[in-house]
Design a protein around this motif. Sequence first.
Motif: not given
Length: 784
Positions: A461-465, A468-480
């Motif tokens: 679902t859109t909510a699941q995507y 997941y995107k928020q969890r990725i963005a929270a990683l320390p080495e992620v800029a965008q």
Amino acid sequence: MTEVNTPARTGSGLPRDGAGPRRPEGWTRFVTARPRLSLLVALVLTALAVVVGSGVADRMGSGGWEDPAAESTYATKALEREFPASQPNLLLLVGSGRVSVDDPAVAAEARRLTSRLAGEKGVIGVGSYWQSGTPSLRAKDGHEALIAARITGDEKAMGETLDRITPAFRGTHGPVTVKVGGPVAVRHEMQTIIKEDLTRAELIALPITLVLLVMVFGSAVAALLPLGIGIVSILGTNAVLRGLTEFTDVSVFALNLTTALGLGLAIDYALFIVRRFREELATGADPLTAVGTTLRTAGRTVLFSALTVAVSLAAMLVFPQYFLRSFAYAGIAVVLLAAAAALILLPAALVLLGRRVDALDLRRAFRRGDRGGAPRPSGADGTAWARTATLVMRRAPLFAVATTVVLIVLGLPFLGVKFGTADDRQLPSSAESHVVQQHIRDGFPGSPGGGLEVLAEGRATTAQYAAYKQRIAALPEVAQVQGPLVQGDAAYFTVLPRGEAVDDPAQRLVGDLRAVRAPFETKVTGTAAVLVDSKHAISRHLPWAAAFIVVVTLLLVFLLTGSVVIPLQAVLLNALSLTAMFGAVVWVFQDGHLSGLLGFTSPGSIETTLPVLMFCVAFGLSMDYGVFLLSRIKEEYDTTGDHREAVRHGLQRTGGLITAAAVILAVVMVAIGTSRVTNTKMLGLGIALAVVMDAMVVRSLLVPAIMRLTGRATWWAPAPLRRFHARFGLSEGEPASRAATEPASATSAEPAAEPAAEPASATSAGASSRVESGRDGESVEARG
């Protein structure tokens, strides 16, 4: 004292009782029975190989660094299939001069070029800054922007499409100028440059090699024989590779190894055989007898040498990357063809030439006092090498320790090695695709093309995507994080790291992304992910490859020598001889020292597969020279039972030959090293250094020092293995005593008095008419 009536071995193969020359038997009879027919068949097959192998480079790839079974490879192929626009391999760098890329005239022309590119056959997923407004497609200074697309098909089809469309887009179009780049352009330009550089390397290497061979042999006829064997090997291997391209991927880089080993090994083998043949002629043997003796001695050494080199190269078949496997295909083919030509065609030519092998003696005018004009056998006068061996063995502990320390120190820079991927920086700085990629690295935000892609498979679902995107963005080495872009049950996210595309943080980010929980299947790809997976594949298969090389090498050297000590020495000293090469590779190509002099751009890392390739090739070549030296030492030890004299005599007889062969091979590798592609330059210059260090330092200093320290224990083997070797082993010549087959039984006996140095005209390993005393009371003479 009178000699017994039992024939003893001589250098010419003549029995001492004067019974006349031996009739050719076995292999000698086979290869010399119809020499003209053999050469005619070889000529026809070579001409056929020219036809079959023509255009082989056009069918070869310029990639192959990735593991085909890796997660990143699967994700890349899935994205290419489901989201072709996510994997652009063609980039058009559009420059607007002094005005902004947002200027109406510039924007209009750029949109026209974008539409035109989208209409080209074989091009999909076309997009541009002027369509999407994506900030990462616009340079920071506002004067450049990108049009991105994907060219479909295999490497050959992509190259053809690129050649077709590039002239229509490159250059000036009204208010804009266009340069062509992207991965497909980098690979295509690399392939083109490699073909051009290979032709130039051959034009450099062949005449220099011929001059060196004339200096070694004196005779122009003798010098042309090794060169002919090398050319036959190269052409035959090209035909083999052309056939392999019908069934599997083969890297264009392998052509460089084909040229280098084809010339180098063929010249090594021919040098060894021709030199021994001339020695036998110098003792008065007729040509047919001389060929027989040569094949029984030097021929066996060539066979063992070819097997050891082939084993080292075959180890690369263990790895999944077709880049490495391609070098195994090319290397094994060229080694076996070089050995076959040296053991079949060369003896046939020598039988036909006979004493005319010394014709066209170009050194005659420079020799004094040679009234007969007959050239001496190459390497006959090895007094300098004999003195070197004597000096080294007299100070064996000093030479052993000092040489080992120097080699280890030279290898220390390798402790700081950083592994990376091959990219546009392999190309010269003037190459257009390199210029485009460098502009993108330096002037564009977010490192376009250097991000990571996360493939999500499974209905969500859109909510699941979003979660997941928020969890990725929270990683320390992620800029965008960009996306997701959804297509049916699949979607993908683009993740831009904070640092460089393949630095250590980016590689750690790959693992972090793969560990993020998701309600669907995820696969990570991108440059850093490919590097991580490639390193994992190398580390997983490296122990198996190393074990294969070590075990088979130990077995082959044991079959040659009958000792369990010498094989261990050979493996350890060969590995030690490569330290200088690995240290130099890091110091020069990773750290960038001498980059201006050598003309390359340092990426700050070493491509992951290169050390494996260089180790396998250099280890095999080191064993090549090791077998030459050990076989001659073994032959002398079998004859005299005197360990120190055997080492001295072996170095005296082969020191000049090994050095000449090493110099010629180094010339070929340096010619390969003139390539404008950094990986090829690294391969050529690195192996040239390894070959020279092995021949001039390890074989000349370390080997005699170590063999002096181990003494007669060097030849030890347990009784069961001695019996095994007596039945199945092969070595140069036929033993005249039990010294080699039963060394343990004579450990308490002191060596006989050291014989006087042989005259220059004597043949190898006690082949002159001097009478040698055996061990344990055995003797080849009787008291009268």
